[in-house]
Design a protein around this motif. Structure first.
Motif, PDB file in Angstrom:
ATOM      1  N   LEU B  90       0.831  -1.205   0.000  1.00 54.64           N
ATOM      2  CA  LEU B  90       0.000   0.000   0.000  1.00 54.64           C
ATOM      3  C   LEU B  90       0.859   1.245   0.000  1.00 54.64           C
ATOM      4  O   LEU B  90       1.873   1.311   0.683  1.00 54.64           O
ATOM      5  N   CYS B  91       0.403   2.221  -0.732  1.00 56.83           N
ATOM      6  CA  CYS B  91       1.032   3.525  -0.751  1.00 56.83           C
ATOM      7  C   CYS B  91       0.035   4.528  -0.177  1.00 56.83           C
ATOM      8  O   CYS B  91      -1.168   4.437  -0.458  1.00 56.83           O
ATOM      9  N   ALA B  92       0.525   5.442   0.631  1.00 58.89           N
ATOM     10  CA  ALA B  92      -0.336   6.475   1.209  1.00 58.89           C
ATOM     11  C   ALA B  92       0.307   7.835   1.008  1.00 58.89           C
ATOM     12  O   ALA B  92       1.537   7.961   1.098  1.00 58.89           O
ATOM     13  N   SER B  93      -0.500   8.831   0.733  1.00 64.07           N
ATOM     14  CA  SER B  93       0.047  10.170   0.591  1.00 64.07           C
ATOM     15  C   SER B  93      -0.663  11.146   1.519  1.00 64.07           C
ATOM     16  O   SER B  93      -1.795  10.912   1.949  1.00 64.07           O
ATOM     17  N   SER B  94       0.028  12.224   1.840  1.00 62.67           N
ATOM     18  CA  SER B  94      -0.549  13.284   2.647  1.00 62.67           C
ATOM     19  C   SER B  94       0.189  14.569   2.325  1.00 62.67           C
ATOM     20  O   SER B  94       1.306  14.539   1.808  1.00 62.67           O
ATOM     21  N   PRO B  95      -0.441  15.714   2.631  1.00 55.66           N
ATOM     22  CA  PRO B  95       0.214  16.985   2.294  1.00 55.66           C
ATOM     23  C   PRO B  95       1.516  17.224   3.065  1.00 55.66           C
ATOM     24  O   PRO B  95       2.454  17.802   2.529  1.00 55.66           O
ATOM     25  N   GLU B  96       1.526  16.801   4.323  1.00 52.58           N
ATOM     26  CA  GLU B  96       2.683  17.058   5.165  1.00 52.58           C
ATOM     27  C   GLU B  96       3.224  15.758   5.728  1.00 52.58           C
ATOM     28  O   GLU B  96       2.707  14.683   5.463  1.00 52.58           O
ATOM     29  N   THR B  97       4.229  15.859   6.578  1.00 53.66           N
ATOM     30  CA  THR B  97       4.967  14.687   7.020  1.00 53.66           C
ATOM     31  C   THR B  97       4.312  13.933   8.165  1.00 53.66           C
ATOM     32  O   THR B  97       4.540  12.743   8.316  1.00 53.66           O
ATOM     33  N   GLY B  98       3.542  14.587   8.994  1.00 50.38           N
ATOM     34  CA  GLY B  98       2.988  13.928  10.166  1.00 50.38           C
ATOM     35  C   GLY B  98       2.043  12.807   9.812  1.00 50.38           C
ATOM     36  O   GLY B  98       1.027  13.021   9.153  1.00 50.38           O
ATOM     37  N   ALA B  99       2.359  11.595  10.277  1.00 57.93           N
ATOM     38  CA  ALA B  99       1.579  10.437   9.849  1.00 57.93           C
ATOM     39  C   ALA B  99       0.162  10.457  10.381  1.00 57.93           C
ATOM     40  O   ALA B  99      -0.744   9.877   9.778  1.00 57.93           O
ATOM     41  N   TYR B 100      -0.077  11.111  11.511  1.00 54.76           N
ATOM     42  CA  TYR B 100      -1.401  11.063  12.110  1.00 54.76           C
ATOM     43  C   TYR B 100      -2.324  12.149  11.610  1.00 54.76           C
ATOM     44  O   TYR B 100      -3.450  12.283  12.081  1.00 54.76           O
ATOM     45  N   ASN B 101      -1.848  12.932  10.657  1.00 51.99           N
ATOM     46  CA  ASN B 101      -2.788  13.675   9.830  1.00 51.99           C
ATOM     47  C   ASN B 101      -3.408  12.678   8.854  1.00 51.99           C
ATOM     48  O   ASN B 101      -2.893  11.595   8.651  1.00 51.99           O
ATOM     49  N   GLU B 102      -4.509  13.046   8.234  1.00 55.91           N
ATOM     50  CA  GLU B 102      -5.212  12.096   7.379  1.00 55.91           C
ATOM     51  C   GLU B 102      -4.322  11.585   6.267  1.00 55.91           C
ATOM     52  O   GLU B 102      -3.728  12.365   5.518  1.00 55.91           O
ATOM     53  N   GLN B 103      -4.213  10.274   6.189  1.00 53.24           N
ATOM     54  CA  GLN B 103      -3.466   9.620   5.128  1.00 53.24           C
ATOM     55  C   GLN B 103      -4.453   9.114   4.074  1.00 53.24           C
ATOM     56  O   GLN B 103      -5.507   8.575   4.409  1.00 53.24           O
ATOM     57  N   PHE B 104      -4.087   9.257   2.820  1.00 52.03           N
ATOM     58  CA  PHE B 104      -4.914   8.800   1.711  1.00 52.03           C
ATOM     59  C   PHE B 104      -4.210   7.600   1.081  1.00 52.03           C
ATOM     60  O   PHE B 104      -3.123   7.746   0.521  1.00 52.03           O
ATOM     61  N   PHE B 105      -4.846   6.455   1.175  1.00 49.92           N
ATOM     62  CA  PHE B 105      -4.245   5.227   0.688  1.00 49.92           C
ATOM     63  C   PHE B 105      -4.697   4.910  -0.729  1.00 49.92           C
ATOM     64  O   PHE B 105      -5.847   5.152  -1.106  1.00 49.92           O
ATOM     65  N   GLY B 106      -3.770   4.325  -1.477  1.00 47.22           N
ATOM     66  CA  GLY B 106      -4.116   3.792  -2.785  1.00 47.22           C
ATOM     67  C   GLY B 106      -4.716   2.408  -2.652  1.00 47.22           C
ATOM     68  O   GLY B 106      -4.812   1.867  -1.551  1.00 47.22           O
ATOM     69  N   PRO B 107      -5.111   1.806  -3.784  1.00 52.76           N
ATOM     70  CA  PRO B 107      -5.750   0.492  -3.751  1.00 52.76           C
ATOM     71  C   PRO B 107      -4.770  -0.650  -3.498  1.00 52.76           C
ATOM     72  O   PRO B 107      -5.192  -1.761  -3.185  1.00 52.76           O
ATOM     73  N   GLY B 108      -3.478  -0.372  -3.636  1.00 54.30           N
ATOM     74  CA  GLY B 108      -2.490  -1.394  -3.357  1.00 54.30           C
ATOM     75  C   GLY B 108      -2.064  -2.185  -4.590  1.00 54.30           C
ATOM     76  O   GLY B 108      -2.742  -2.193  -5.621  1.00 54.30           O
ATOM     77  N   THR B 109      -0.920  -2.826  -4.461  1.00 52.40           N
ATOM     78  CA  THR B 109      -0.428  -3.786  -5.446  1.00 52.40           C
ATOM     79  C   THR B 109      -0.339  -5.136  -4.767  1.00 52.40           C
ATOM     80  O   THR B 109       0.324  -5.280  -3.737  1.00 52.40           O
ATOM     81  N   ARG B 110      -1.023  -6.109  -5.321  1.00 53.45           N
ATOM     82  CA  ARG B 110      -0.992  -7.467  -4.770  1.00 53.45           C
ATOM     83  C   ARG B 110       0.178  -8.215  -5.383  1.00 53.45           C
ATOM     84  O   ARG B 110       0.187  -8.489  -6.579  1.00 53.45           O
ATOM     85  N   LEU B 111       1.193  -8.509  -4.568  1.00 56.39           N
ATOM     86  CA  LEU B 111       2.380  -9.228  -5.023  1.00 56.39           C
ATOM     87  C   LEU B 111       2.306 -10.670  -4.549  1.00 56.39           C
ATOM     88  O   LEU B 111       2.119 -10.936  -3.360  1.00 56.39           O
ATOM     89  N   THR B 112       2.456 -11.573  -5.489  1.00 54.77           N
ATOM     90  CA  THR B 112       2.514 -13.003  -5.179  1.00 54.77           C
ATOM     91  C   THR B 112       3.875 -13.522  -5.588  1.00 54.77           C
ATOM     92  O   THR B 112       4.287 -13.340  -6.742  1.00 54.77           O
ATOM     93  N   VAL B 113       4.574 -14.141  -4.649  1.00 56.85           N
ATOM     94  CA  VAL B 113       5.888 -14.716  -4.920  1.00 56.85           C
ATOM     95  C   VAL B 113       5.763 -16.236  -4.885  1.00 56.85           C
ATOM     96  O   VAL B 113       5.323 -16.808  -3.887  1.00 56.85           O
TER      97      VAL B 113
END
Lengths: 112, 114
Positions: B90-113
């Motif tokens: 999962l990747c998440a983005s936010s305007p600033e660095t503080g993690a406990y501000n709202e994070q917006f997550f992407g749908p993810g990449t499903r990796l199978t090894v």
């Protein structure tokens, strides 16, 4: 960082109100309480955040007692689409740390 | 506005191979974080980048690396893949660095090894 404890799973029926309680006995003065929702194979989604007393938005309410050692996420009149995992997180929104710390969350199953 | 996007959606690799996962944050967001989520567990923090600099690293081996580009997009690289690397990334983005501000997550990449 304050550790959180929440039930592993909960069951409910459509139309009921669901309350999920989270314990965070070691919460720090600057910590906020944040809840995320996650559907299968999707990224988590921010639901609500609060510091004390009660916060309400269009999705949920968050109740925080005066001692802040616990919090309760309230979902009014749940539907089947509210079936998801709900995570309670505690941390300083003003801090520079870059990582959210997730537990296992509470798996909510809503039945017809 | 587009949310956080990740590519590819799914990926199948064999042990020992290398993989690169990509993330585009919401426009204007300068912070990108990467998380690994194995089945039945909550997401675990791997890296955070802010303004192209690494700001945090989780408890993952050196086989995991990442970088952030001038347009704030990011790549996660994993070398010498192991079966245990199979997970939703999962990747998440936010305007600033503080993690406990709202994070917006992407749908993810499903990796199978395999």
């Amino acid at each position: 960082l304050a550790k959180t404890t929440q039930p592993i799973s909960m069951d409910s029926y459509e139309g009921q109100e669901v309350n999920i309680t989270c314990s965070h006995n070691n919460i720090a003065t600057n910590d906020y309480i944040t809840w995320y929702q996650q559907f299968p194979s999707q990224g988590p989604r921010f639901i609500i955040q609060g510091y004390k007393t009660k916060v309400t938005n269009e999705v949920a309410s968050l109740f925080i007692p005066a001692d802040r050692k616990s919090s309760t996420l309230s979902l009014p009149r749940v539907s089947l689409s509210d079936t998801a995992v709900y995570y309670c997180l505690v941390g300083d929104i003003g801090g520079s740390q870059g990582n959210l710390i997730f537990g296992k969350g509470t798996k909510l199953s809503v039945k017809p | 506005d587009a949310g956080v996007t990740q590519s590819p959606t799914h990926l199948i690799k064999t042990r020992g191979q290398q993989v690169t996962l990509r993330c585009s944050p919401i426009s204007g967001h300068k912070s990108v974080s990467w998380y690994q989520q194995v089945l039945g567990q909550g997401p675990q923090f791997i890296f955070q980048y802010y303004e192209k600099e690494e700001r945090g690293r989780g408890n993952f081996p050196d086989r995991f690396s990442a970088r952030q580009f001038p347009n704030y997009s990011s790549e996660l690289n994993v070398n010498a893949l192991l079966l245990g690397d199979s997970a939703l990334y999962l990747c998440a983005s936010s305007p600033e660095t503080g993690a406990y501000n709202e994070q917006f997550f992407g749908p993810g990449t499903r990796l199978t090894v395999l």
